[in-house]
Design a protein around this motif. Structure first.
Motif, mmCIF file in Angstrom:
data_model
loop_
_atom_site.group_PDB
_atom_site.id
_atom_site.type_symbol
_atom_site.label_atom_id
_atom_site.label_comp_id
_atom_site.label_asym_id
_atom_site.label_seq_id
_atom_site.Cartn_x
_atom_site.Cartn_y
_atom_site.Cartn_z
ATOM 1 N N ASN A 1 -8.047 -57.905 -31.212
ATOM 2 C CA ASN A 1 -7.441 -58.299 -32.326
ATOM 3 C C ASN A 1 -8.115 -59.630 -32.952
ATOM 4 N N LEU A 2 -8.398 -59.664 -34.048
ATOM 5 C CA LEU A 2 -9.363 -60.925 -34.684
ATOM 6 C C LEU A 2 -8.381 -61.992 -35.080
ATOM 7 N N GLY A 3 -7.004 -61.433 -35.580
ATOM 8 C CA GLY A 3 -6.087 -62.156 -36.421
ATOM 9 C C GLY A 3 -4.901 -61.420 -36.849
ATOM 10 N N TYR A 4 -3.707 -61.971 -36.642
ATOM 11 C CA TYR A 4 -2.526 -61.404 -37.147
ATOM 12 C C TYR A 4 -1.923 -62.283 -38.305
ATOM 13 N N TYR A 5 -1.642 -61.535 -39.185
ATOM 14 C CA TYR A 5 -1.119 -62.398 -40.665
ATOM 15 C C TYR A 5 0.300 -62.225 -41.061
ATOM 16 N N LYS A 6 1.087 -62.847 -41.390
ATOM 17 C CA LYS A 6 2.251 -62.412 -42.016
ATOM 18 C C LYS A 6 2.319 -63.041 -43.552
ATOM 19 N N ILE A 7 2.879 -62.083 -44.323
ATOM 20 C CA ILE A 7 3.025 -62.606 -45.949
ATOM 21 C C ILE A 7 4.368 -63.136 -46.162
ATOM 22 N N GLN A 8 4.605 -64.034 -47.100
ATOM 23 C CA GLN A 8 5.806 -64.520 -47.264
ATOM 24 C C GLN A 8 6.707 -63.962 -48.460
ATOM 25 N N THR A 9 5.763 -63.486 -49.469
ATOM 26 C CA THR A 9 6.191 -63.246 -50.608
ATOM 27 C C THR A 9 5.856 -61.675 -50.945
ATOM 28 N N SER A 10 6.979 -60.728 -51.442
ATOM 29 C CA SER A 10 6.587 -59.590 -51.815
ATOM 30 C C SER A 10 6.284 -58.511 -50.561
ATOM 31 N N SER A 11 5.746 -57.834 -51.021
ATOM 32 C CA SER A 11 5.137 -56.799 -49.840
ATOM 33 C C SER A 11 3.739 -56.073 -50.178
ATOM 34 N N ILE A 12 3.094 -55.762 -49.038
ATOM 35 C CA ILE A 12 1.629 -55.109 -49.424
ATOM 36 C C ILE A 12 1.862 -53.726 -49.716
ATOM 37 N N ARG A 13 0.983 -53.462 -50.741
ATOM 38 C CA ARG A 13 0.898 -51.892 -51.347
ATOM 39 C C ARG A 13 -0.325 -51.402 -50.942
ATOM 40 N N ASP A 14 -1.670 -52.018 -50.795
ATOM 41 C CA ASP A 14 -2.740 -51.489 -50.505
ATOM 42 C C ASP A 14 -3.773 -52.650 -49.933
ATOM 43 N N ILE A 15 -4.627 -52.442 -49.328
ATOM 44 C CA ILE A 15 -5.478 -53.437 -48.430
ATOM 45 C C ILE A 15 -6.836 -53.032 -48.615
ATOM 46 N N ALA A 16 -8.104 -53.814 -48.348
ATOM 47 C CA ALA A 16 -9.228 -53.643 -48.104
ATOM 48 C C ALA A 16 -9.890 -55.073 -47.719
ATOM 49 N N ILE A 17 -11.029 -54.627 -46.897
ATOM 50 C CA ILE A 17 -11.614 -55.821 -46.091
ATOM 51 C C ILE A 17 -13.356 -55.887 -46.456
ATOM 52 N N SER A 18 -13.737 -56.878 -46.307
ATOM 53 C CA SER A 18 -15.166 -57.174 -46.510
ATOM 54 C C SER A 18 -15.993 -56.851 -45.353
ATOM 55 N N ASN A 19 -17.380 -56.922 -45.375
ATOM 56 C CA ASN A 19 -18.439 -56.945 -44.193
ATOM 57 C C ASN A 19 -17.960 -58.150 -43.349
ATOM 58 N N GLN A 20 -17.912 -57.913 -42.243
ATOM 59 C CA GLN A 20 -17.900 -58.890 -40.905
ATOM 60 C C GLN A 20 -16.210 -59.382 -40.814
ATOM 61 N N GLY A 21 -15.421 -58.837 -41.951
ATOM 62 C CA GLY A 21 -14.184 -59.330 -41.997
ATOM 63 C C GLY A 21 -13.868 -60.580 -42.360
ATOM 64 N N ARG A 22 -15.019 -60.995 -43.211
ATOM 65 C CA ARG A 22 -14.995 -62.283 -43.870
ATOM 66 C C ARG A 22 -13.901 -62.636 -44.836
ATOM 67 N N SER A 23 -13.281 -61.735 -45.433
ATOM 68 C CA SER A 23 -12.253 -61.547 -46.547
ATOM 69 C C SER A 23 -11.556 -60.605 -46.632
#
Length: 332
Positions: free
Chosen positions: A112-134
């Motif tokens: 696991n390289l990172g666990y993140y919690k958002i404070q506002t609203s809720s996640i509907r969809d997600i994407a990630i770039s090469n090497q997990g940079r963004s």
């Protein structure tokens, strides 16, 4: 003689239809979860399948070895399932998201390289770039968030006026595509937050995807319009040609050359299209789980494999299936 000829014609027709039906069936299938999948993502080359299910958490499968590689958990419970997953184009990392959290995972080590919690609203969809940079995620309040995980730089894209349904990010992380209930899809620069193109639809935008080579974008709405756009100019390249009154897409993938487009739907349907003119070239259906009611399956993701001679699908049935592309359709 007439009866004999009729008999031969009937037998010949049955043989032709039998061959045609057989051609449309999956050439191989692999069960990845016994209870069905909640969400799934395939790597662009089909080497990996990432699957979220109610009873098994999140599983990463090695499709070359046909073996389970990792089981990952985000402190799951019945009220907080992983509902969206993605794999970076370079197969380096994966991302899994619940309603208010997301995690980044190494595909090579399982760490696991990172666990993140958002404070506002809720996640509907997600994407990630090469090497997990963004990471790019769309929220139910209409905001799209871009986070550079190396520098912690964060951009909130506020162009949409309603909840986000779908997002995609370029492999290098520089460009984003987002679609919303506000009838619009935006192609924008994650370094500046500036809109490059706006793609309009008559109803809510339910599916978007970027061509990995930076040539095209695909956007589709909840009714009858599914378009391929030229990214350099924003011009319409083609509109997928179908007669259904309503057609929803749940999975989309361009091939490496940008000549073909594969789509999946919530009604088992898998289709292959020619990008240049939107013509449908071939169709298949994925297999529902035995005993499922209704007897159907949602196509969750799709990838070109075998030097683009086959397609690999993941569906809500929890089964990965391989389908053969007709040779004469490959690069037309």
């Amino acid at each position: 003689m007439t009866i004999f000829r009729t008999f031969l014609l009937t037998v010949s027709c049955l043989f032709i239809f039998s061959c045609e039906d057989k051609h449309q069936q999956a050439t191989a299938s692999y069960e990845h979860t016994s209870t069905g999948a909640f969400s799934s993502a395939l790597s662009h080359d089909g080497k990996y399948s990432l699957i979220s299910s109610i009873n098994h958490g999140v599983a990463l499968w090695d499709n070359q070895q046909h073996a389970l590689k990792y089981l990952w958990s985000e402190q799951q419970d019945q009220d907080s399932l992983v509902h969206t997953v993605a794999i970076a184009y370079d197969n380096s990392v994966a991302v899994t998201a619940e309603k208010n959290t997301f995690s980044v995972w190494s595909i090579s080590t399982g760490e696991n390289l990172g666990y993140y919690k958002i404070q506002t609203s809720s996640i509907r969809d997600i994407a990630i770039s090469n090497q997990g940079r963004s990471v790019l995620y769309g929220r139910s309040d209409g905001v799209v968030v871009y986070i550079d995980l190396e520098t912690a730089r964060r951009i909130e894209f506020l162009g949409h006026q309603d909840k986000i349904n779908t997002v995609d990010i370029s492999p290098n992380g520089y460009y984003a595509l987002s679609g919303s209930n506000d009838y619009a899809a935006y192609f924008w620069d994650t370094r500046t937050g500036q809109v490059i193109h706006r793609f309009n639809h008559p109803t809510r935008v339910t599916q978007v995807t970027l061509d990995s080579q930076g040539q095209y974008a695909f956007t589709a709405d909840s009714m009858q319009q599914a378009h391929v756009w030229q990214l350099t100019t924003g011009d319409l390249v083609s509109k997928l040609k179908y007669i259904a009154r309503q057609k929803i897409f749940t999975a989309v993938r361009f091939n490496q050359q940008g000549t073909l487009l594969a789509t999946g739907s919530p009604n088992k349907q898998v289709d292959l299209w020619r990008v240049s003119n939107g013509e449908k070239l071939q169709s298949w259906q994925v297999t529902p789980r035995k005993g499922s009611r209704p007897k159907s399956a949602v196509v969750l993701d799709i990838a070109f494999i075998d030097d683009e001679l086959s397609l690999l699908t993941e569906s809500s049935s929890g089964i990965a299936e391989r389908f053969t592309i007709r040779e004469h359709n490959e690069h037309n």
